[in-house]
Design an enzyme around this catalytic site. Structure first.
Site, PDB file in Angstrom:
ATOM      1  N   GLY A 277      32.188 -70.521  10.135  1.00  0.00           N
ATOM      2  CA  GLY A 277      33.469 -71.366  10.339  1.00  0.00           C
ATOM      3  C   GLY A 277      34.115 -71.581   9.147  1.00  0.00           C
ATOM      4  O   GLY A 277      33.802 -71.242   7.798  1.00  0.00           O
ATOM      5  N   ASP A 318      46.154 -73.523   9.631  1.00  0.00           N
ATOM      6  CA  ASP A 318      44.585 -73.761   9.562  1.00  0.00           C
ATOM      7  C   ASP A 318      44.333 -75.482   9.275  1.00  0.00           C
ATOM      8  O   ASP A 318      43.391 -75.623   9.392  1.00  0.00           O
ATOM      9  CB  ASP A 318      43.880 -72.905   8.891  1.00  0.00           C
ATOM     10  CG  ASP A 318      43.679 -71.606   9.419  1.00  0.00           C
ATOM     11  OD1 ASP A 318      44.230 -71.401  10.387  1.00  0.00           O
ATOM     12  OD2 ASP A 318      43.082 -70.845   9.009  1.00  0.00           O
ATOM     13  N   HIS A 450      51.639 -45.061  35.582  1.00  0.00           N
ATOM     14  CA  HIS A 450      50.403 -44.520  35.865  1.00  0.00           C
ATOM     15  C   HIS A 450      50.336 -43.299  34.936  1.00  0.00           C
ATOM     16  O   HIS A 450      51.137 -42.578  35.076  1.00  0.00           O
ATOM     17  CB  HIS A 450      50.300 -43.986  37.184  1.00  0.00           C
ATOM     18  CG  HIS A 450      48.941 -43.394  37.666  1.00  0.00           C
ATOM     19  ND1 HIS A 450      47.881 -43.774  37.579  1.00  0.00           N
ATOM     20  CD2 HIS A 450      48.769 -42.161  37.805  1.00  0.00           C
ATOM     21  CE1 HIS A 450      47.003 -43.172  38.074  1.00  0.00           C
ATOM     22  NE2 HIS A 450      47.508 -41.869  38.022  1.00  0.00           N
TER      23      HIS A 450
HETATM   24  P1  FAD Z   1      45.929 -69.481   4.921  1.00  0.00           P
HETATM   25  O1  FAD Z   1      46.433 -68.034   5.408  1.00  0.00           O
HETATM   26  O2  FAD Z   1      44.769 -69.950   4.552  1.00  0.00           O
HETATM   27  O3  FAD Z   1      47.180 -69.640   3.688  1.00  0.00           O
HETATM   28  C1  FAD Z   1      47.095 -70.899   3.071  1.00  0.00           C
HETATM   29  C2  FAD Z   1      47.680 -70.457   1.471  1.00  0.00           C
HETATM   30  O4  FAD Z   1      47.941 -71.609   0.883  1.00  0.00           O
HETATM   31  C3  FAD Z   1      46.895 -69.779   0.812  1.00  0.00           C
HETATM   32  O5  FAD Z   1      47.785 -68.817   0.114  1.00  0.00           O
HETATM   33  C4  FAD Z   1      46.195 -70.709  -0.270  1.00  0.00           C
HETATM   34  O6  FAD Z   1      45.885 -70.017  -1.442  1.00  0.00           O
HETATM   35  C5  FAD Z   1      47.589 -71.439  -0.371  1.00  0.00           C
HETATM   36  N1  FAD Z   1      47.122 -73.188  -0.741  1.00  0.00           N
HETATM   37  C6  FAD Z   1      46.129 -73.742  -0.682  1.00  0.00           C
HETATM   38  N2  FAD Z   1      46.331 -75.019  -1.177  1.00  0.00           N
HETATM   39  C7  FAD Z   1      47.455 -74.895  -2.117  1.00  0.00           C
HETATM   40  C8  FAD Z   1      48.029 -75.716  -2.902  1.00  0.00           C
HETATM   41  N3  FAD Z   1      47.401 -77.051  -3.005  1.00  0.00           N
HETATM   42  N4  FAD Z   1      48.878 -75.371  -3.576  1.00  0.00           N
HETATM   43  C9  FAD Z   1      49.568 -74.195  -3.305  1.00  0.00           C
HETATM   44  N5  FAD Z   1      49.008 -73.069  -2.451  1.00  0.00           N
HETATM   45  C10 FAD Z   1      47.883 -73.599  -1.775  1.00  0.00           C
HETATM   46  N6  FAD Z   1      43.579 -64.874  12.588  1.00  0.00           N
HETATM   47  C11 FAD Z   1      43.959 -64.080  13.498  1.00  0.00           C
HETATM   48  O7  FAD Z   1      44.826 -64.956  14.264  1.00  0.00           O
HETATM   49  N7  FAD Z   1      43.706 -62.890  13.822  1.00  0.00           N
HETATM   50  C12 FAD Z   1      42.848 -62.250  13.017  1.00  0.00           C
HETATM   51  O8  FAD Z   1      42.531 -60.954  13.353  1.00  0.00           O
HETATM   52  C13 FAD Z   1      42.127 -62.945  12.142  1.00  0.00           C
HETATM   53  N8  FAD Z   1      41.211 -62.367  11.617  1.00  0.00           N
HETATM   54  C14 FAD Z   1      40.487 -63.054  10.477  1.00  0.00           C
HETATM   55  C15 FAD Z   1      39.696 -62.413   9.542  1.00  0.00           C
HETATM   56  C16 FAD Z   1      38.845 -63.078   8.537  1.00  0.00           C
HETATM   57  C17 FAD Z   1      37.929 -62.431   7.608  1.00  0.00           C
HETATM   58  C18 FAD Z   1      39.536 -64.475   8.414  1.00  0.00           C
HETATM   59  C19 FAD Z   1      38.692 -65.090   7.224  1.00  0.00           C
HETATM   60  C20 FAD Z   1      40.278 -64.914   9.093  1.00  0.00           C
HETATM   61  C21 FAD Z   1      40.943 -64.314   9.957  1.00  0.00           C
HETATM   62  N9  FAD Z   1      41.894 -64.867  10.954  1.00  0.00           N
HETATM   63  C22 FAD Z   1      42.531 -64.192  11.968  1.00  0.00           C
HETATM   64  C23 FAD Z   1      42.369 -66.468  10.658  1.00  0.00           C
HETATM   65  C24 FAD Z   1      43.665 -66.469   9.769  1.00  0.00           C
HETATM   66  O9  FAD Z   1      43.372 -65.690   8.814  1.00  0.00           O
HETATM   67  C25 FAD Z   1      44.031 -67.813   9.568  1.00  0.00           C
HETATM   68  O10 FAD Z   1      44.023 -68.574  11.065  1.00  0.00           O
HETATM   69  C26 FAD Z   1      45.355 -68.026   8.958  1.00  0.00           C
HETATM   70  O11 FAD Z   1      45.409 -67.213   7.704  1.00  0.00           O
HETATM   71  C27 FAD Z   1      45.787 -69.314   8.859  1.00  0.00           C
HETATM   72  O12 FAD Z   1      46.887 -69.244   8.244  1.00  0.00           O
HETATM   73  P2  FAD Z   1      47.705 -70.512   7.248  1.00  0.00           P
HETATM   74  O13 FAD Z   1      49.025 -70.311   6.877  1.00  0.00           O
HETATM   75  O14 FAD Z   1      47.321 -71.856   7.863  1.00  0.00           O
HETATM   76  O15 FAD Z   1      46.573 -70.592   5.982  1.00  0.00           O
HETATM   77  P1  NAD Z   2      33.485 -69.085  14.221  1.00  0.00           P
HETATM   78  O1  NAD Z   2      33.629 -70.459  14.586  1.00  0.00           O
HETATM   79  O2  NAD Z   2      34.313 -68.120  15.232  1.00  0.00           O
HETATM   80  O3  NAD Z   2      31.905 -68.702  14.402  1.00  0.00           O
HETATM   81  C1  NAD Z   2      31.022 -69.108  13.690  1.00  0.00           C
HETATM   82  C2  NAD Z   2      29.659 -69.118  14.281  1.00  0.00           C
HETATM   83  O4  NAD Z   2      28.665 -69.567  13.668  1.00  0.00           O
HETATM   84  C3  NAD Z   2      29.498 -69.835  15.638  1.00  0.00           C
HETATM   85  O5  NAD Z   2      29.139 -69.241  16.701  1.00  0.00           O
HETATM   86  C4  NAD Z   2      28.619 -70.911  15.261  1.00  0.00           C
HETATM   87  O6  NAD Z   2      27.734 -71.693  16.419  1.00  0.00           O
HETATM   88  C5  NAD Z   2      27.603 -70.257  14.397  1.00  0.00           C
HETATM   89  N1  NAD Z   2      27.106 -71.159  13.516  1.00  0.00           N
HETATM   90  C6  NAD Z   2      27.417 -72.417  12.817  1.00  0.00           C
HETATM   91  N2  NAD Z   2      26.592 -72.834  11.893  1.00  0.00           N
HETATM   92  C7  NAD Z   2      25.647 -72.061  11.988  1.00  0.00           C
HETATM   93  C8  NAD Z   2      24.173 -71.963  11.415  1.00  0.00           C
HETATM   94  N3  NAD Z   2      24.050 -72.931  10.495  1.00  0.00           N
HETATM   95  N4  NAD Z   2      23.495 -70.964  11.596  1.00  0.00           N
HETATM   96  C9  NAD Z   2      23.644 -70.143  12.710  1.00  0.00           C
HETATM   97  N5  NAD Z   2      24.680 -70.044  13.032  1.00  0.00           N
HETATM   98  C10 NAD Z   2      25.737 -71.075  12.861  1.00  0.00           C
HETATM   99  O7  NAD Z   2      33.859 -69.136  12.824  1.00  0.00           O
HETATM  100  P2  NAD Z   2      34.001 -67.516  12.027  1.00  0.00           P
HETATM  101  O8  NAD Z   2      33.608 -66.522  12.770  1.00  0.00           O
HETATM  102  O9  NAD Z   2      33.425 -68.040  10.606  1.00  0.00           O
HETATM  103  O10 NAD Z   2      35.524 -67.569  11.884  1.00  0.00           O
HETATM  104  C11 NAD Z   2      36.372 -68.717  11.299  1.00  0.00           C
HETATM  105  C12 NAD Z   2      37.576 -68.927  12.065  1.00  0.00           C
HETATM  106  O11 NAD Z   2      38.711 -67.673  11.711  1.00  0.00           O
HETATM  107  C13 NAD Z   2      37.644 -68.845  13.388  1.00  0.00           C
HETATM  108  O12 NAD Z   2      37.967 -70.197  14.036  1.00  0.00           O
HETATM  109  C14 NAD Z   2      38.518 -67.793  13.766  1.00  0.00           C
HETATM  110  O13 NAD Z   2      39.127 -68.196  14.980  1.00  0.00           O
HETATM  111  C15 NAD Z   2      39.133 -67.267  12.754  1.00  0.00           C
HETATM  112  N6  NAD Z   2      39.068 -65.730  12.752  1.00  0.00           N
HETATM  113  C16 NAD Z   2      39.839 -65.126  13.845  1.00  0.00           C
HETATM  114  C17 NAD Z   2      39.729 -63.920  13.869  1.00  0.00           C
HETATM  115  C18 NAD Z   2      40.730 -63.199  15.249  1.00  0.00           C
HETATM  116  O14 NAD Z   2      41.262 -63.911  15.753  1.00  0.00           O
HETATM  117  N7  NAD Z   2      40.089 -62.126  15.583  1.00  0.00           N
HETATM  118  C19 NAD Z   2      38.708 -63.097  13.253  1.00  0.00           C
HETATM  119  C20 NAD Z   2      38.330 -63.732  12.416  1.00  0.00           C
HETATM  120  C21 NAD Z   2      38.422 -64.916  12.045  1.00  0.00           C
END
Ligand code: FAD
Ligand code: NAD
Length: 487
Positions: A277, A318, A450
């Site tokens: 998470g 987020d 289709h």
């Molecule tokens: P962020 O993208 O986290 O951006 C916040 C920005 O604020 C960053 O650049 C950070 O450096 C900057 N910042 C923080 N504090 C400060 C500060 N005090 N001053 C200046 N800058 C600051 N979501 C999807 O919808 N689809 C996906 O396929 C998907 N895949 C993911 C895969 C992975 C591996 C991960 C980790 C996440 C994924 N997510 C996905 C989740 C998605 O990345 C986040 O929901 C999204 O980036 C959130 O956008 P945000 O703008 O709120 O924050």
């Molecule tokens: P997640 O919440 O999807 O999954 C975390 C998993 O870890 C859960 O199933 C939880 O039960 C498990 N877990 C928590 N504590 C644990 C422990 N101590 N031991 C074993 N299992 C444990 O979180 P994530 O996969 O880290 O992703 C983070 C966020 O990024 C998510 O909220 C997701 O929406 C976003 N994200 C989105 C996409 C996408 O939209 N395709 C892709 C990647 C990430």
């Protein structure tokens, strides 16, 4: 002397950069402060999503899927020889995609006249933002409004602390320099499944340790069961109800101690990914004198329009409640920009698409069957299996199904759930249908090309009405319908 702006945005992830662009489009003088340092320690826009999230993970998912498909050529009558992995080449592809997209945001900022301040932003009283640039110089920006979009970071586990390239978070798992023979992942959530799929396709033996007894509890139960079956068949070893007790980095790899209902267990792996998470970035984001309110989970407290407790200060993405998804943050960014400009705007939090980019892809929007049951809603369900869809057969991807849930009285679509090929694209049909208040009959009366995968959406709607055309009878479960055929 402070620099004056109509809007100052802190954070240039999808929520912040989209908010900044929309503010500029609406004629507001806009600045965006972002602290991210990307390749070569250079400032990079796009936040988590573009730099270490959605985009690089999808670049690797697509590339690793092509690798598997190339090796599967014989199934399509294509002889392939010498298909081999070039991991550095795959990483270069990923980095190129990231570079082009983060550079694209910088171009959009220039085109919209947005002032990009590379450094750390801190909210001060009276809509002022202190910006500490990477060279240490400090500026004060004064905004009539401020939007907080500081995003999130991975949750760390005390029992499995990060350790070099042995125990990593999602960012580390996007950049391994070799394919680990044995990869352990703590957390079988979205990241665990997506990145686990990447490395499993490239040759790792992947074990996922998941604390919960129920797999993918956020998804519709029928979809989750099908996903578990298919992922297990692919070789992902998903161990449910696993409570991690500790981990130890050894010369050879990592040892993880955990217990499940059978007792104490041990997992030996070469590398371990912690994916349990993410948590909101609020440290150092605001001066205590502002009296900005956080909620009980540490997110910036906002109402349904993303207004914080401070007038003229908004928070999106987020760092606020709701699913941590890029598109949710982007829509909140647009809503706040419109609100600041004096327009009416809202986000429909009931219809946010969720996608897991595994193979098969998993996607849903609206209510799950379990949620409808719990709420006592009288509903009807219709299912259509991809096994009976001509395009899916041509693709050789016949696992999974589309399921539509509709209100038993009004027939209005309440939820759409799918697992199968290209569901990340197909879910848009469900989102559009629900946004427009469609009934399953409306979908049934619509013509679909289709052969196409979208015909399965049509057939699922027909199935709700009890009259699917390409299965023998209205199917409650995909298995019951597997004998169907689509000419
Ligand atoms: P962020 O993208 O986290 O951006 C916040 C920005 O604020 C960053 O650049 C950070 O450096 C900057 N910042 C923080 N504090 C400060 C500060 N005090 N001053 C200046 N800058 C600051 N979501 C999807 O919808 N689809 C996906 O396929 C998907 N895949 C993911 C895969 C992975 C591996 C991960 C980790 C996440 C994924 N997510 C996905 C989740 C998605 O990345 C986040 O929901 C999204 O980036 C959130 O956008 P945000 O703008 O709120 O924050
Ligand atoms: P997640 O919440 O999807 O999954 C975390 C998993 O870890 C859960 O199933 C939880 O039960 C498990 N877990 C928590 N504590 C644990 C422990 N101590 N031991 C074993 N299992 C444990 O979180 P994530 O996969 O880290 O992703 C983070 C966020 O990024 C998510 O909220 C997701 O929406 C976003 N994200 C989105 C996409 C996408 O939209 N395709 C892709 C990647 C990430």
């Amino acid at each position: 002397m402070a620099d004056k702006f109509d809007v100052v945005v802190i954070g240039a992830g999808p929520a912040g950069y989209v908010a900044a662009i929309r503010c500029a489009q609406l004629g507001m003088r806009t600045a965006c402060v972002d602290r991210w340092l990307g390749a070569g320690n250079q400032p990079s826009l796009g936040g988590t999503c573009l730099n270490v999230g959605c985009i690089p993970s999808k670049a690797l998912l697509e590339a690793s899927e092509l690798f598997i498909e190339a090796a599967r050529g014989a199934a399509y009558g294509i002889r392939t020889q010498g298909v081999a992995l070039d991991l550095p080449g795959m990483m270069r592809h990923k980095d190129k995609v990231v570079g082009e997209l983060t550079g694209g945001v910088a171009q959009l900022f220039r085109a919209h006249g947005i002032a990009w301040v590379a450094g750390k932003g801190k909210l001060l009283p009276n809509h002022r933002v202190e910006a500490t640039e990477h060279n240490g110089s400090v500026r004060t920006l004064e905004g009539s409004n401020v939007i907080l979009a500081s995003g999130s970071q991975p949750v760390e586990l005390g029992v499995a602390p990060l350790a070099g390239d042995r125990v990593v978070d999602s960012t580390g798992a996007l950049s391994f320099d070799s394919v680990p023979a044995r990869l352990g992942i703590i957390g079988a959530g979205v990241i665990g499944l997506e990145l686990g799929s990447v490395w499993q396709r490239l040759g790792s033996k992947v074990v996922l340790l998941e604390a919960q007894e129920r797999f993918l509890a956020i998804a519709d139960g029928q979809v989750a069961r099908e996903a578990y079956k298919q992922f297990s068949a692919q070789g992902l070893d998903i161990r449910l109800g696993a409570r991690v007790l500790g981990s130890k980095v050894t010369e050879k790899g990592v040892t993880v101690e955990y217990e499940d209902k059978s007792g104490a267990q041990r997992l030996e792996c070469d590398r371990l990914v912690v994916a349990v998470g993410r948590r909101p970035n609020t440290e150092g984001l605001y001066d205590a004198e502002t009296e900005l309110l956080l909620d009980e989970f540490g997110f910036v407290h906002v109402d349904e329009r993303c207004r914080t407790n401070l007038p003229g200060v908004y928070a999106v993405g987020d760092v606020v409640r709701g699913p941590m998804l890029a598109h949710k943050g982007m829509e909140e960014g647009v809503m706040v920009a419109e609100t600041i400009a004096g327009h009416h705007a809202e986000v429909n939090y009931d219809i946010i698409p969720s996608v897991i980019y595994t193979s098969p892809e998993i996607a849903w929007a609206g209510k799950t069957e379990e949620a409808l049951k719990a709420a006592g809603v009288d509903y009807r369900a219709g299912n259509f299996p991809f096994a009976a869809n001509g395009r899916a057969k041509a693709l050789g991807q016949t696992g999974g199904f589309i399921k539509i849930l509709s209100d038993a009285r009004t027939d209005r679509v309440l939820g759409v759930h799918m697992i199968g090929p290209q569901c990340a694209e197909l879910i848009a049909l469900g989102v559009m249908a629900m946004e427009f208040g469609a009934s399953s009959e409306d979908i049934a009366l619509t013509m679909f090309a289709h052969p196409s995968l979208s015909e399965s959406f049509h057939e699922a709607a027909l199935s709700v009405l009890g009259r699917p055309l390409h299965v023998a009878k209205a199917a409650r479960t995909p298995r019951a319908a597997a004998g169907g055929a689509d000419g």
